[in-house]
Design a protein around this motif. Structure first.
Motif, PDB file in Angstrom:
ATOM      1  N   GLU A   1       0.632   7.460   1.174  1.00  0.00           N
ATOM      2  CA  GLU A   1       0.449   8.855   0.778  1.00  0.00           C
ATOM      3  C   GLU A   1      -0.712   8.994  -0.209  1.00  0.00           C
ATOM      4  N   LYS A   2      -0.786   8.071  -1.132  1.00  0.00           N
ATOM      5  CA  LYS A   2      -1.883   8.098  -2.111  1.00  0.00           C
ATOM      6  C   LYS A   2      -3.106   7.328  -1.619  1.00  0.00           C
ATOM      7  N   ARG A   3      -2.919   6.579  -0.521  1.00  0.00           N
ATOM      8  CA  ARG A   3      -4.001   5.803   0.073  1.00  0.00           C
ATOM      9  C   ARG A   3      -4.608   4.826  -0.940  1.00  0.00           C
ATOM     10  N   ARG A   4      -3.697   4.091  -1.574  1.00  0.00           N
ATOM     11  CA  ARG A   4      -4.139   3.126  -2.575  1.00  0.00           C
ATOM     12  C   ARG A   4      -3.086   2.021  -2.686  1.00  0.00           C
ATOM     13  N   PRO A   5      -3.441   0.876  -3.256  1.00  0.00           N
ATOM     14  CA  PRO A   5      -2.459  -0.202  -3.453  1.00  0.00           C
ATOM     15  C   PRO A   5      -1.354   0.230  -4.412  1.00  0.00           C
ATOM     16  N   LEU A   6      -0.171  -0.332  -4.230  1.00  0.00           N
ATOM     17  CA  LEU A   6       0.946  -0.018  -5.119  1.00  0.00           C
ATOM     18  C   LEU A   6       0.796  -0.679  -6.488  1.00  0.00           C
ATOM     19  N   LEU A   7       0.064  -1.794  -6.548  1.00  0.00           N
ATOM     20  CA  LEU A   7      -0.111  -2.513  -7.807  1.00  0.00           C
ATOM     21  C   LEU A   7      -1.448  -2.174  -8.451  1.00  0.00           C
ATOM     22  N   SER A   8      -1.479  -2.206  -9.765  1.00  0.00           N
ATOM     23  CA  SER A   8      -2.674  -1.801 -10.519  1.00  0.00           C
ATOM     24  C   SER A   8      -3.887  -2.672 -10.228  1.00  0.00           C
ATOM     25  N   ILE A   9      -3.666  -3.947  -9.941  1.00  0.00           N
ATOM     26  CA  ILE A   9      -4.798  -4.834  -9.664  1.00  0.00           C
ATOM     27  C   ILE A   9      -4.851  -5.220  -8.186  1.00  0.00           C
ATOM     28  N   ARG A  10      -4.235  -4.408  -7.354  1.00  0.00           N
ATOM     29  CA  ARG A  10      -4.238  -4.515  -5.895  1.00  0.00           C
ATOM     30  C   ARG A  10      -3.298  -5.594  -5.358  1.00  0.00           C
TER      31      ARG A  10
ATOM     32  N   VAL B   1       0.829  -1.207   0.000  1.00  0.00           N
ATOM     33  CA  VAL B   1       0.000   0.000   0.000  1.00  0.00           C
ATOM     34  C   VAL B   1       0.861   1.253   0.000  1.00  0.00           C
ATOM     35  N   ASP B   2       0.475   2.237  -0.800  1.00  0.00           N
ATOM     36  CA  ASP B   2       1.074   3.568  -0.783  1.00  0.00           C
ATOM     37  C   ASP B   2       0.231   4.421   0.162  1.00  0.00           C
TER      38      ASP B   2
END
Length: 302
Positions: free
Chosen positions: A202-211, A199-200
């Motif tokens: 700072e962006k509050r999202r998974p680091l990989l495109s499909i989670r 998880v990133d």
């Protein structure tokens, strides 16, 4: 120097060290770094019946003691491999194996059938960690029934040795291994990657495109060792060990747990010469310990 040669059914290897699919390209990418003829074998990147674009970027992420990837089997398809890639790698003085992937047993079989007459491809490795499109996306390798169906379909059309790459994302990997053995697999390789996530914040999202993606590298080695040991004691066919092998000591651990051969994956990204270093280090260890034949240590741990 000790004897390093090993066998998987009729397939002979000059030493137990192979490269894991997806981490060594088609071999030619490493020609400037490694004498490919010294390797026991090269398992080329995953090949499918039809071309695949793979997943969206980002599809790789570093983690402590490992890496995540969700490349998604990007390749130009088996026909492209036969016509464009095979002529350039057929002359390598080592075993060239193709990693075959698919989305149905019939799909796997059709892909394998296109490879059976290639003289310099002596075996294939089946990646059964692929999603089964007829079963809600569950990976073939997580069910005895679906794993067996893939092996049975391929065995019916492919006469050469078949190695089945097992998924670790299961309750009991020995059951899957036995199911593959019963349908004619000549060997099983394990482990494929463990499912993981990063998880990133700072962006509050998974680091990989499909989670999620497959975790590989040193972090998975203890799990891989345990599974290799369990499977080696559950089946009569040879086991190929992989998962976090970074040096010759790691390789020897897998062989002592029952692996006849090993594959090196993530370490190739860190040191492109790691494969030959493992071969040399393994040979030195055997000499230092008075072992004349590497087969003497295979499965020496009860």
């Amino acid at each position: 120097m000790a004897n390093l040669s090993v066998k998987i059914n009729t397939l002979k290897f000059k030493n137990p060290v192979m490269t894991a699919s997806g981490t060594f390209g088609y071999g030619k990418e490493f020609e400037d770094f490694v004498d490919l003829s010294r390797l026991g074998g090269i398992i080329v990147k995953g090949t499918t019946l039809e071309p695949r674009q793979g997943n969206d970027y980002p599809r790789m992420a570093e983690t402590p003691q490992g890496m995540l990837n969700c490349v998604g089997l990007q390749n130009k398809g088996v026909d492209y491999f036969v016509q464009k890639i095979y002529p350039f790698i057929a002359g390598y003085d080592t075993n060239i194996l193709v990693n075959v992937s698919g989305n149905s047993p019939e799909n796997y079989a059709r892909c394998a059938e296109k490879l059976k007459d290639l003289e310099h491809i002596p075996a294939i490795e089946l990646n059964i960690s692929c999603p089964n499109v007829k079963d809600g996306g569950m990976a073939f390798g997580t069910s005895c029934t679906s794993a067996a169906a893939v092996v049975k379909a391929v065995r019916a059309v492919y006469p050469k040795p078949i190695i089945v790459k097992l998924s670790p994302n299961v309750t009991d990997i020995t059951e899957i291994a036995r199911a593959c053995e019963a349908e004619g697999a000549d060997s099983v390789s394990l482990i494929n990657t463990l499912m993981g996530m990063a998880v990133d914040i700072e962006k509050r999202r998974p680091l990989l495109s499909i989670r999620t993606g497959g975790l590989s590298g040193p972090a998975v080695k203890p799990v891989a060792l345990r599974m290799v040991y369990d499977v080696a004691h559950a089946v009569k066919i040879p086991v190929v060990g992989l998962g976090g092998i970074m040096n010759e000591r790691d390789a020897l651990e897998f062989m002592m747990c029952g692996a006849t051969a090993i594959e090196i994956g993530t370490a190739n990204f860190i040191d492109p010469q790691v494969t030959v270093k493992v071969i040399d280090g393994m040979n030195q260890w055997l000499d230092d310990h008075g072992v004349k034949d590497v087969n003497e240590i295979i499965g020496c741990i009860d």
